[in-house]
Motif scaffolding. Structure first.
Motif, PDB file in Angstrom:
ATOM      1  N   LYS A 118       4.571 -14.533   7.720  1.00 38.57           N
ATOM      2  CA  LYS A 118       3.574 -13.779   6.977  1.00 38.57           C
ATOM      3  C   LYS A 118       4.241 -12.763   6.052  1.00 38.57           C
ATOM      4  O   LYS A 118       5.438 -12.503   6.130  1.00 38.57           O
ATOM      5  CB  LYS A 118       2.629 -13.077   7.950  1.00 38.57           C
ATOM      6  N   ASN A 119       3.424 -12.184   5.176  1.00 38.63           N
ATOM      7  CA  ASN A 119       3.906 -11.177   4.238  1.00 38.63           C
ATOM      8  C   ASN A 119       2.886 -10.047   4.156  1.00 38.63           C
ATOM      9  O   ASN A 119       1.903 -10.026   4.912  1.00 38.63           O
ATOM     10  CB  ASN A 119       4.155 -11.804   2.865  1.00 38.63           C
ATOM     11  N   PHE A 120       3.097  -9.111   3.235  1.00 43.08           N
ATOM     12  CA  PHE A 120       2.244  -7.926   3.186  1.00 43.08           C
ATOM     13  C   PHE A 120       0.787  -8.259   2.899  1.00 43.08           C
ATOM     14  O   PHE A 120      -0.116  -7.503   3.292  1.00 43.08           O
ATOM     15  CB  PHE A 120       2.768  -6.932   2.141  1.00 43.08           C
ATOM     16  N   ARG A 121       0.524  -9.381   2.259  1.00 48.99           N
ATOM     17  CA  ARG A 121      -0.876  -9.740   1.978  1.00 48.99           C
ATOM     18  C   ARG A 121      -1.632 -10.093   3.261  1.00 48.99           C
ATOM     19  O   ARG A 121      -2.830  -9.836   3.361  1.00 48.99           O
ATOM     20  CB  ARG A 121      -0.934 -10.888   0.972  1.00 48.99           C
ATOM     21  N   HIS A 122      -0.948 -10.648   4.234  1.00 47.53           N
ATOM     22  CA  HIS A 122      -1.590 -10.922   5.525  1.00 47.53           C
ATOM     23  C   HIS A 122      -1.947  -9.619   6.239  1.00 47.53           C
ATOM     24  O   HIS A 122      -2.944  -9.561   6.967  1.00 47.53           O
ATOM     25  CB  HIS A 122      -0.670 -11.764   6.410  1.00 47.53           C
ATOM     26  N   GLU A 123      -1.139  -8.597   6.041  1.00 45.38           N
ATOM     27  CA  GLU A 123      -1.439  -7.295   6.653  1.00 45.38           C
ATOM     28  C   GLU A 123      -2.672  -6.666   6.005  1.00 45.38           C
ATOM     29  O   GLU A 123      -3.495  -6.038   6.676  1.00 45.38           O
ATOM     30  CB  GLU A 123      -0.237  -6.366   6.529  1.00 45.38           C
ATOM     31  N   LEU A 124      -2.801  -6.850   4.693  1.00 38.60           N
ATOM     32  CA  LEU A 124      -3.958  -6.309   3.986  1.00 38.60           C
ATOM     33  C   LEU A 124      -5.226  -7.094   4.287  1.00 38.60           C
ATOM     34  O   LEU A 124      -6.321  -6.515   4.378  1.00 38.60           O
ATOM     35  CB  LEU A 124      -3.707  -6.354   2.468  1.00 38.60           C
ATOM     36  N   PHE A 125      -5.071  -8.413   4.448  1.00 31.37           N
ATOM     37  CA  PHE A 125      -6.216  -9.309   4.579  1.00 31.37           C
ATOM     38  C   PHE A 125      -5.838 -10.424   5.564  1.00 31.37           C
ATOM     39  O   PHE A 125      -5.233 -11.419   5.183  1.00 31.37           O
ATOM     40  CB  PHE A 125      -6.567  -9.897   3.202  1.00 31.37           C
ATOM     41  N   PRO A 126      -6.171 -10.253   6.849  1.00 33.07           N
ATOM     42  CA  PRO A 126      -5.744 -11.213   7.884  1.00 33.07           C
ATOM     43  C   PRO A 126      -6.151 -12.657   7.609  1.00 33.07           C
ATOM     44  O   PRO A 126      -5.492 -13.585   8.093  1.00 33.07           O
ATOM     45  CB  PRO A 126      -6.416 -10.680   9.145  1.00 33.07           C
TER      46      PRO A 126
END
Length: 311
Positions: free
Chosen positions: A63-71
């Motif tokens: 995963k990357n930072f976009r997964h942290e923002l939007f699971p």
């Protein structure tokens, strides 16, 4: 166009080749159809453009930072087919044997690596060509950065992006925010499609202008936009390419390195990639020694794309 920096969205090529090239297998059973397609396309691009530098950029695992923002980011995507996954490691190895810089950065998507390198290079006056089928990267297009639309074999200039989306490159992020991106599971505004999004942007300029214009209106479109407006800042963080990533190589370090012809030829023959070997000899990557007959079952190198015309 002077000799450009060529940035290749290798993931885009990888999936496209897997679905476009008939299944091929090495003598040991390893599938090689995607490898065949990627190397053929890349060799042709480099031969035709004679770039000042080049990089093959792949997505890293995880995963990357976009997964942290939007699971739910990319949550609906099917797992990579085993026949495709088996080709990743041998493709990476062959890319390196061909002397091409290979970038796979954990926690950073290929789009963001490409955006960072393109931004660095264009800031120093270097022309850039991005080879991809990903519409998201059209936000990067300017007078120095072009995109090869690998599906239509067309080089996208700012004018061509405007023709494609109905808005200029600097408005592509707003356009994506309204429309969403089904491939990445990013929601858009209900009832707002591509043409409506372009019309709204042309009329009101920006998302902020659109939201202000919708206030007090009773149309379904206005109501849907106002209902979705709260999520716009999040969606924009998902669709904007990150342009300041910390990378192990800078734009001016993306140089081809000398090829170990013996090792490259051996690996191509081990995987029975005789058509690729023939193409590399045709383009002068390999010397015309130790040639062998070409299997009739393999796709012809004539099917590989030539350099597109400037739009």
């Amino acid at each position: 166009m002077s000799a450009p920096l060529l940035l290749i969205d290798a993931n885009s090529f990888f999936y496209r080749a897997f679905h476009a090239v008939p299944m091929l297998n090495a003598p040991d059973g390893t599938p090689v159809n995607a490898i065949h397609g990627v190397l053929s396309m890349v060799a042709t691009l480099i031969h035709d453009y004679q770039p000042s530098g080049v990089a093959m950029i792949f997505d890293a695992k995880g995963k990357n930072f976009r997964h942290e923002l939007f699971p739910d980011y990319k949550a609906h995507r099917s797992p990579m087919p085993d026949e495709l996954r088996a080709q990743i490691e041998p493709l990476h190895h062959l890319v390196q044997l061909m002397g091409l810089p290979l970038l796979v950065i954990p926690g950073i998507e290929a789009d963001d690596v490409i955006a960072t390198l393109a931004t660095q290079a264009s800031a120093h006056g270097q022309e850039v060509v991005i080879a991809t089928g990903d519409k998201d990267l059209c936000q990067l297009v300017n007078e120095q950065v072009r995109i090869i639309d690998t599906m239509k074999n067309k080089l996208l200039t700012p004018a061509a992006v405007t023709d494609k989306f109905g808005v200029p490159p600097e408005s592509v992020v707003d356009w994506l925010t309204l429309v969403g991106d089904k491939s990445d599971n990013i929601p858009g505004v209900d009832g707002v499609g591509e043409k409506t999004a372009a019309k709204l942007i042309r009329a009101h300029g920006t998302l902020t202008g659109i939201v202000e214009a919708m206030k007090g209106q009773r149309t379904r479109t206005a109501q849907n936009i106002l209902a979705a407006a709260e999520q716009f800042p999040l969606i924009q963080q998902l669709v904007i390419t990150k342009r300041d990533c910390d990378l192990p190589l800078q734009w001016n370090q993306l140089n081809l390195v000398p090829i170990d012809q013996t090792a490259l030829r051996h690996e191509l023959q081990r995987l029975n990639l005789k058509r690729v070997q023939a193409l590399l000899m045709q383009f002068g990557w390999l010397s015309a020694t130790q040639t062998s007959l070409i299997s009739e079952s393999e796709p012809s190198p004539a099917s590989t794309p030539s350099a597109p015309a400037v739009a």
